[in-house]
Structures are given as structure tokens and as C-alpha cells.
Scaffold this active site. Structure first.
Site, PDB file in Angstrom:
ATOM      1  N   GLU A 140      61.473  19.821  11.192  1.00  0.00           N
ATOM      2  CA  GLU A 140      61.241  19.214  12.369  1.00  0.00           C
ATOM      3  C   GLU A 140      62.055  18.086  12.486  1.00  0.00           C
ATOM      4  O   GLU A 140      62.498  17.384  11.578  1.00  0.00           O
ATOM      5  CB  GLU A 140      59.759  18.932  12.621  1.00  0.00           C
ATOM      6  CG  GLU A 140      58.929  20.081  12.182  1.00  0.00           C
ATOM      7  CD  GLU A 140      58.954  20.929  13.387  1.00  0.00           C
ATOM      8  OE1 GLU A 140      59.154  20.844  14.479  1.00  0.00           O
ATOM      9  OE2 GLU A 140      58.978  22.284  13.087  1.00  0.00           O
ATOM     10  N   ASN A 199      56.944  23.754  26.073  1.00  0.00           N
ATOM     11  CA  ASN A 199      56.679  22.372  26.112  1.00  0.00           C
ATOM     12  C   ASN A 199      57.497  21.869  27.230  1.00  0.00           C
ATOM     13  O   ASN A 199      58.822  21.353  27.228  1.00  0.00           O
ATOM     14  CB  ASN A 199      57.350  21.985  24.812  1.00  0.00           C
ATOM     15  CG  ASN A 199      56.844  20.528  24.400  1.00  0.00           C
ATOM     16  OD1 ASN A 199      56.349  19.980  25.414  1.00  0.00           O
ATOM     17  ND2 ASN A 199      57.658  20.072  23.485  1.00  0.00           N
ATOM     18  N   ARG A 206      65.971  17.539  29.019  1.00  0.00           N
ATOM     19  CA  ARG A 206      66.525  18.682  29.123  1.00  0.00           C
ATOM     20  C   ARG A 206      65.882  19.268  30.483  1.00  0.00           C
ATOM     21  O   ARG A 206      66.374  19.811  31.405  1.00  0.00           O
ATOM     22  CB  ARG A 206      65.855  19.701  28.155  1.00  0.00           C
ATOM     23  CG  ARG A 206      64.312  19.704  27.904  1.00  0.00           C
ATOM     24  CD  ARG A 206      63.965  20.678  26.715  1.00  0.00           C
ATOM     25  NE  ARG A 206      62.330  20.972  26.606  1.00  0.00           N
ATOM     26  CZ  ARG A 206      62.042  21.682  25.746  1.00  0.00           C
ATOM     27  NH1 ARG A 206      62.980  22.573  24.986  1.00  0.00           N
ATOM     28  NH2 ARG A 206      60.687  21.925  25.666  1.00  0.00           N
ATOM     29  N   ASN A 250      64.390  19.704  22.659  1.00  0.00           N
ATOM     30  CA  ASN A 250      63.627  18.532  23.297  1.00  0.00           C
ATOM     31  C   ASN A 250      63.682  17.259  22.619  1.00  0.00           C
ATOM     32  O   ASN A 250      63.282  16.253  22.742  1.00  0.00           O
ATOM     33  CB  ASN A 250      62.206  18.963  23.371  1.00  0.00           C
ATOM     34  CG  ASN A 250      61.769  19.264  21.871  1.00  0.00           C
ATOM     35  OD1 ASN A 250      62.148  18.997  20.813  1.00  0.00           O
ATOM     36  ND2 ASN A 250      60.490  19.975  21.784  1.00  0.00           N
ATOM     37  N   TYR A 262      70.257  18.492  14.275  1.00  0.00           N
ATOM     38  CA  TYR A 262      68.896  19.111  14.621  1.00  0.00           C
ATOM     39  C   TYR A 262      69.388  20.136  15.769  1.00  0.00           C
ATOM     40  O   TYR A 262      69.523  20.008  16.874  1.00  0.00           O
ATOM     41  CB  TYR A 262      67.938  18.034  14.946  1.00  0.00           C
ATOM     42  CG  TYR A 262      66.774  18.800  15.557  1.00  0.00           C
ATOM     43  CD1 TYR A 262      65.896  19.349  14.535  1.00  0.00           C
ATOM     44  CD2 TYR A 262      66.140  18.857  16.732  1.00  0.00           C
ATOM     45  CE1 TYR A 262      64.850  20.152  14.754  1.00  0.00           C
ATOM     46  CE2 TYR A 262      65.135  19.658  17.030  1.00  0.00           C
ATOM     47  CZ  TYR A 262      63.996  20.178  16.183  1.00  0.00           C
ATOM     48  OH  TYR A 262      63.185  20.709  16.471  1.00  0.00           O
ATOM     49  N   GLU A 265      66.093  27.464  16.634  1.00  0.00           N
ATOM     50  CA  GLU A 265      66.525  28.910  17.045  1.00  0.00           C
ATOM     51  C   GLU A 265      66.928  29.091  18.510  1.00  0.00           C
ATOM     52  O   GLU A 265      67.275  30.233  18.912  1.00  0.00           O
ATOM     53  CB  GLU A 265      65.262  29.770  16.612  1.00  0.00           C
ATOM     54  CG  GLU A 265      64.072  29.754  17.682  1.00  0.00           C
ATOM     55  CD  GLU A 265      63.295  28.460  17.685  1.00  0.00           C
ATOM     56  OE1 GLU A 265      62.449  27.898  18.480  1.00  0.00           O
ATOM     57  OE2 GLU A 265      63.366  27.818  16.457  1.00  0.00           O
ATOM     58  N   LYS A 266      66.839  28.015  19.215  1.00  0.00           N
ATOM     59  CA  LYS A 266      67.025  28.057  20.703  1.00  0.00           C
ATOM     60  C   LYS A 266      68.579  28.492  20.995  1.00  0.00           C
ATOM     61  O   LYS A 266      69.083  29.114  21.979  1.00  0.00           O
ATOM     62  CB  LYS A 266      66.827  27.005  21.133  1.00  0.00           C
ATOM     63  CG  LYS A 266      65.401  26.458  21.347  1.00  0.00           C
ATOM     64  CD  LYS A 266      65.259  24.998  22.240  1.00  0.00           C
ATOM     65  CE  LYS A 266      63.598  24.712  22.073  1.00  0.00           C
ATOM     66  NZ  LYS A 266      63.047  24.575  20.733  1.00  0.00           N
TER      67      LYS A 266
END
Length: 369
Positions: A140, A199, A206, A250, A262, A265-266
Site C-alpha cells: 500500500e 473511492n 485525480r 489516489n 507506487y 493494477e490501474k
């Protein structure tokens, strides 16, 4: 008289002769007491079931040269069926177990950061054996993970999405066995720009960028925020019907340390399904560590969302230029990560290959900046 009294006292506390049955019962009771106290010392909480273990929890069945990795926590409480590291990833000589009674025999202990109590009360209580390595695991972003005082000099090995971690585990592009290009069918693409978002926070960069972008190009929204939840099959079909996908993270990089490398999967899912990802997150240089520079579009390459929209409109009308974003598919394929089995197997492989002494200092500074 005094001597007689002493003899009486001695005789009074002298153990009577026991029968064989009494000796058996006494030994059994002492063994049970010893087990209880040993277990309580070695564990902060009772072991939790982790599904099917490759080897039985009885480590006497482990081969002499096997490397034993103790999985201390179930990551995020997920139950999973563990399979053989040799069968799944061709990693030989690894024994995975969640039996905390094997702590003193384990070559390594895998600890998921998000499951560590802030007061560290659920960590092993016994001192770490000198030969044993503790592997710190986190995938994370720093923004979404609490910093825990006391962890700085506790671990030997780091496992993360970061390129500078001891063990790098992430979705990535791997060489294809065949050199044939995986063509992208343009006729199936009925949508220009898509975004699955659940989210939603008006303060996120974003969301602010999207609000400006949608004034200049149509963006089709999916996900719980849009009231359009998708099944796995629907998600794949949606992806394949889009030309561009907003791979907006995010969490943004705020310094040289925070959110380094960072990306989730986006960005990899669009690549897998033949869509051009439009990324917002780490700087372009971070993406280019893992993805060809001509496989994605970065919002930082444009001064304004309007400039980006104009560029997407141009690509939508020019099939030849659009298809140039997929040249990498002739040589590479996106591989998924099997969480948490692959992470455990990679950790076991690492400590199996590196048995020398190792430490990691200043975890907080490295990860949180």
C-alpha cells in the site's frame, strides 16, 4: 532430640516411591505444563488458520535442506489455499507454514505491515534467532499506511512494489515466449475514455483533474461512485471496448521518498486488455522503470487537461498513431501477481539464496520520508 526432629522433618517431605503408572501420569502433566508455558512465550496470539499448508505444521516432516518460512499474519485476513512454490513458481526447497510453534526453527518470518498492531503487541515475543530473517512486507502507499514507531531497526529484509526494495514483487511486463504481436482489435472499441472509480474524494488531485478534463472530452464513468458496478466479466468487456483509460492513482508523490514507484493494477489492467492508460500518479520516470515510455500517456506531458483532451481527440482519428502505443505487445506480456502465495514464495526464495547476516536501518525514513 534435635537430630531426631530433623530426621522427622526430612522424612516428612521425602517423596514416596511411585508406581510406573504414577510416573507416567506425572511426566504427562509436566509435559503439558511445559508446552503451555512455551507456547505462551513464543506467541503473541493463537495461530490463525491460513488454508492449506504445503507441508504439515509438524516441521519434523520438513527436509533437512528445506528453507522454512513462517507466515505470521494472514494478509488483510484473507483466506487462501497455499500451493507448492515448486509447482507454481519453480522455486524449490521451500516450506511455507503458519504454525507459530515453528518460530524457533523458521529461517524467515514474513510480517505484513498493515496487520501489525501499533503497539507491536502481536509480534513474536521470543528474541529473534541469530540465523533468522524478518521480512517486512507492504504494497500500500505510504499515504494509506500508518507509520509505527519501533519498527525502524527491527527487520532484515524489505518486500515492496518499490524498485529499491530487497524483494520487488509487482505486476510487470515479462518477455513473451513467442515473438508474435498480440493485435488490438480497433473495431471493438466503441468508447473513447473510460474510468472505473469508487473511492471518490473532491480533495483528491485525480478528481480535480477529471472535473476539468470532462469539459473537453467525454469520459464514461463506471464503479460504485457512478452507480455502475461491474462483474469481472463486465469489467473485461468494458476495458476492451475503450481506447483510453484514466489510470489515476489516489496517492501522488510529494517528495523523493513518499509514494516512490507506487502504481497499482490501474495501469497494468489497461495494458493487459489492449487499452492505452492515461496515468496520473508518480512522475513519468517512475513509470518508465517498469513500462515502455511509448506504452502510456502521462498527464504531466501536458500543460492543461484541455491540451491532453486535444491530444486524445487527435489519436482517436489517427489509427496508425494510436496503434503505435501497442508495439511492446510483440515482445512482452503483463503478468499478474498471485497474492499472497507468490509473495511468500519469493520471500522464501530470497532468504534461501542469501543466508548471510543482513540488516535494514531506518525503515520509516526510507518508506515514509
Amino acid at each position: 532430640m534435635k537430630m531426631q526432629d530433623e530426621d522427622c522433618r526430612t522424612e516428612r517431605f521425602r517423596s514416596p516411591v511411585k508406581t510406573p503408572l504414577q510416573w507416567i501420569i506425572l511426566i504427562a502433566v509436566l509435559a503439558a505444563i511445559l508446552y503451555v508455558f512455551t507456547w505462551d512465550e513464543a506467541t503473541a496470539s493463537p495461530p490463525k488458520p491460513f488454508g492449506q499448508i504445503v507441508h504439515p505444521n509438524n516441521t519434523s516432516n520438513v527436509k533437512e535442506k528445506d528453507t522454512v518460512l513462517l507466515i505470521w499474519f494472514i494478509p488483510f485476513g484473507r483466506k487462501t489455499q497455499l500451493k507448492s512454490c515448486a509447482t507454481e513458481f519453480r522455486i524449490e526447497g521451500c516450506c511455507l507454514t503458519d504454525d507459530r510453534n515453528a518460530y524457533l526453527d523458521a529461517d524467515g518470518v514474513l510480517l505484513h505491515h498493515r496487520d501489525i498492531a501499533r503497539d507491536m503487541s502481536n509480534l513474536p515475543r521470543l528474541p529473534r534467532p541469530v540465523f533468522q530473517k524478518w521480512i517486512w512486507m507492504l504494497f500500500e502507499s505510504p499515504h494509506n499506511s500508518q507509520k509505527i514507531p519501533g519498527l525502524d531497526d527491527l527487520f532484515n529484509v524489505t518486500m515492496s512494489y518499490r524498485a529499491d526494495a530487497d524483494i520487488l514483487v509487482r505486476e510487470q511486463l515479462n518477455p513473451k515466449s513467442q515473438g508474435s504481436e498480440d493485435l488490438v482489435p480497433l473495431e471493438a472499441k466503441s468508447k473513447m475514455v473510460c474510468w472505473v472509480v469508487s473511492n471518490w474524494n473532491e480533495n483528491y488531485a485525480r478528481v480535480k483533474y477529471y472535473r476539468e478534463l470532462k469539459n473537453h472530452i467525454e469520459v464514461e464513468l463506471f464503479g460504485s461512485h457512478a452507480g455502475r458496478r461491474l462483474s469481472s466479466e463486465e469489467y473485461i468487456a468494458m476495458m476492451k471496448s475503450c481506447k483510453f483509460y484514466l489510470s489515476f492513482e489516489n496517492t501522488l508523490q510529494c517528495s523523493d521518498h513518499v509514494a516512490v514507484d507506487y502504481m497499482t493494477e490501474k495501469v497494468y489492467n489497461p495494458l493487459r486488455f489492449g487499452v492505452v492508460p492515461v496515468v496520473l500518479g508518480p512522475p513519468r520516470s517512475s513509470y518508465e522503470k517498469f513500462i515502455p515510455k511509448d506504452a502510456f500517456i502521462h498527464v504531466d506531458d501536458f500543460n492543461t487537461p484541455k491540451e491532453l483532451a486535444n491530444y486524445l481527440h487527435m489519436l482517436n482519428k489517427d489509427d496508425e498513431k494510436y496503434l503505435q502505443f501497442f508495439g511492446w505487445r510483440k515482445h512482452f506480456i503483463v503478468t499478474k501477481v498471485d497474492f499472497p502465495l507468490e509473495h511468500a514464495c519469493r520471500a522464501c526464495q530470497y532468504i534461501r539464496q542469501r543466508k548471510g547476516f543482513q540488516v535494514f536501518k531506518n525503515l520509516s525514513k526510507w518508506y515514509w520520508g
